[in-house]
Design an enzyme around this catalytic site. Structure first.
Site, PDB file in Angstrom:
ATOM      1  N   ASN A   1      -1.032   0.325   3.716  1.00 23.74           N
ATOM      2  CA  ASN A   1      -0.251   0.638   2.594  1.00 23.74           C
ATOM      3  C   ASN A   1      -0.548   2.080   2.454  1.00 23.74           C
ATOM      4  OD1 ASN A   1       1.205   0.875   0.344  1.00 23.74           O
ATOM      5  ND2 ASN A   1       0.240  -0.389  -0.837  1.00 23.74           N
TER       6      ASN A   1
ATOM      7  N   LYS B   1       1.439   3.922   0.465  1.00 15.95           N
ATOM      8  CA  LYS B   1       1.829   4.422  -1.127  1.00 15.95           C
ATOM      9  C   LYS B   1       2.526   5.598  -0.801  1.00 15.95           C
ATOM     10  CE  LYS B   1      -2.246   1.914  -2.619  1.00 15.95           C
ATOM     11  NZ  LYS B   1      -3.447   1.539  -3.912  1.00 15.95           N
TER      12      LYS B   1
ATOM     13  N   HIS C   1       3.168  -5.335  -5.970  1.00 11.60           N
ATOM     14  CA  HIS C   1       1.609  -4.588  -6.002  1.00 11.60           C
ATOM     15  C   HIS C   1       1.456  -4.204  -7.261  1.00 11.60           C
ATOM     16  CE1 HIS C   1      -1.232  -1.594  -5.246  1.00 11.60           C
ATOM     17  NE2 HIS C   1      -1.394  -1.894  -4.173  1.00 11.60           N
TER      18      HIS C   1
ATOM     19  N   GLU D   1       0.367  -1.784  -8.625  1.00  8.37           N
ATOM     20  CA  GLU D   1       0.905  -0.488  -9.076  1.00  8.37           C
ATOM     21  C   GLU D   1       2.253  -0.691  -9.585  1.00  8.37           C
ATOM     22  OE1 GLU D   1      -0.319   1.751  -5.828  1.00  8.37           O
ATOM     23  OE2 GLU D   1      -2.382   1.472  -6.244  1.00  8.37           O
TER      24      GLU D   1
ATOM     25  N   GLU E   1      -5.858  -8.778  -4.193  1.00  8.14           N
ATOM     26  CA  GLU E   1      -6.182  -7.307  -4.353  1.00  8.14           C
ATOM     27  C   GLU E   1      -6.704  -7.324  -6.075  1.00  8.14           C
ATOM     28  OE1 GLU E   1      -4.512  -4.164  -1.704  1.00  8.14           O
ATOM     29  OE2 GLU E   1      -2.961  -4.332  -3.510  1.00  8.14           O
TER      30      GLU E   1
ATOM     31  N   GLY F   1      -8.650   1.481  -4.985  1.00 11.06           N
ATOM     32  CA  GLY F   1      -8.785   3.009  -5.128  1.00 11.06           C
ATOM     33  C   GLY F   1      -9.930   3.480  -6.006  1.00 11.06           C
TER      34      GLY F   1
ATOM     35  N   SER G   1     -10.285  -1.288  -1.562  1.00 12.17           N
ATOM     36  CA  SER G   1     -11.528  -0.139  -1.249  1.00 12.17           C
ATOM     37  C   SER G   1     -11.837  -0.794   0.052  1.00 12.17           C
ATOM     38  CB  SER G   1     -12.530   0.016  -2.132  1.00 12.17           C
ATOM     39  OG  SER G   1     -11.957   0.496  -3.376  1.00 12.17           O
TER      40      SER G   1
HETATM   41  P1  13P Z   1      -7.385   0.916  -1.443  1.00 12.43           P
HETATM   42  O1  13P Z   1      -7.853   0.587  -0.129  1.00 12.43           O
HETATM   43  O2  13P Z   1      -7.265   2.586  -1.536  1.00 12.43           O
HETATM   44  O3  13P Z   1      -8.428   0.662  -2.747  1.00 12.43           O
HETATM   45  O4  13P Z   1      -5.975   0.377  -2.014  1.00 12.43           O
HETATM   46  C1  13P Z   1      -5.888  -0.866  -1.940  1.00 12.43           C
HETATM   47  C2  13P Z   1      -4.470  -1.365  -2.077  1.00 12.43           C
HETATM   48  O5  13P Z   1      -3.854  -0.999  -3.300  1.00 12.43           O
HETATM   49  C3  13P Z   1      -3.599  -1.592  -0.928  1.00 12.43           C
HETATM   50  O6  13P Z   1      -2.381  -2.189  -1.294  1.00 12.43           O
END
Ligand code: 13P
Length: 257
Positions: free
Chosen positions: A7, A9, A107, A109, A179, A185, A217
């Site tokens: 992903n 982002k 997601h 976010e 997740e 992150g 992560s």
């Molecule tokens: P990270 O791997 O940067 O922690 O992000 C995970 C994520 O949100 C994947 O959708």
């Protein structure tokens, strides 16, 4: 078949995205010379998807198809209608016409920053199936919910709300990414036990045919152990998927003995 998804982002311009996928293709091909025959068979069985921004999708699709790079195209979101007066949105039909295979839905976010409701997520998930693609539904608890022992009830609530009205056939094709919000992150991945418990809790809600990924992560150091856990069918990688070297390394760690 394990699924390893990147992903991206809101990162990489279309030109950077093209460079990244070209490099990933070279690394995946080159990796074979370092692998044993069984490892190569495992590599060939792994499904890899990359999820660039909307503006990079068409450019990435062209390169992937022209150079036969062994990755599936993914999107990070979509609207639920096929067309109409929805300024700024992208429809699932438009994505399917770019040969997008996987669409991330819900997601954390988007839930948190864009205010996506469970009802919107349910409608999007069904729209993705209607257009012949596969949703990657994201679920996961925040730190307060974990500390209050609410993880399993939260997962049950999020999954049930998202799959309401989905046919058993589609349910068996669904991908769900567990997740934990506190692991995204932060550099603090869930422990193997936590990741496995979360993924198994999700499996118990949707059955064994749906694939359940772990995300939060993930890097080349923890990928190999995570992907070998019973009940974890793949990985959803954020930050470490932006760099083709580290993403290819995650794929490699997932297939080596
Ligand atoms: P990270 O791997 O940067 O922690 O992000 C995970 C994520 O949100 C994947 O959708």
């Amino acid at each position: 078949m394990p699924l390893i998804s990147g992903n991206w982002k809101m990162n990489l311009s279309h030109a950077e995205a093209v460079q990244a996928v070209k490099k990933l293709g070279i690394l995946l091909e080159g990796m074979k010379s370092e692998l044993t025959k069984p490892e190569i068979r495992r590599l060939e069985a792994v499904e890899i998807s990359i999820h660039p921004t909307f503006v990079a999708l068409r450019s990435v699709q062209s390169v992937v198809e022209a150079e036969s790079i062994p990755v599936m195209l993914g999107a990070q979101n979509c609207h639920w209608e096929d067309s109409g007066a929805f300024t700024g949105e992208v429809s699932p039909i438009m994505l399917s016409k770019l040969n997008v295979r996987y669409v991330i839905v819900g997601h954390s976010e988007r839930r948190r920053i864009m205010g996506e409701s469970d009802e919107m997520i349910n409608t999007k998930l069904k729209a993705v199936f209607r257009c012949g693609m596969i949703p990657i539904l994201c679920v996961g608890e925040d730190l307060d919910q974990r500390e209050n022992n609410e993880t399993e009830s939260l997962l049950a609530y999020q999954v049930k709300a998202a799959v309401d009205g989905v046919s058993p056939d589609n349910l068996s094709k669904l991908v769900i990414a567990y997740e934990p919000v506190w692991a995204i992150g932060t550099g603090i991945s869930a422990t193997l036990d936590q990741a496995q418990q979360g993924c198994q809790a999700v499996h118990s809600l949707v059955g064994s045919s749906a694939r359940v990924l772990y995300g939060g992560s993930v890097n080349a150091d923890n990928a190999s152990q995570l992907v070998r856990c019973d009940g974890i069918d793949g990985l959803l990688v954020g930050g470490a998927s932006l760099n083709p070297d580290s993403f290819a390394d995650i794929v490699k760690q997932s297939v080596i003995s």
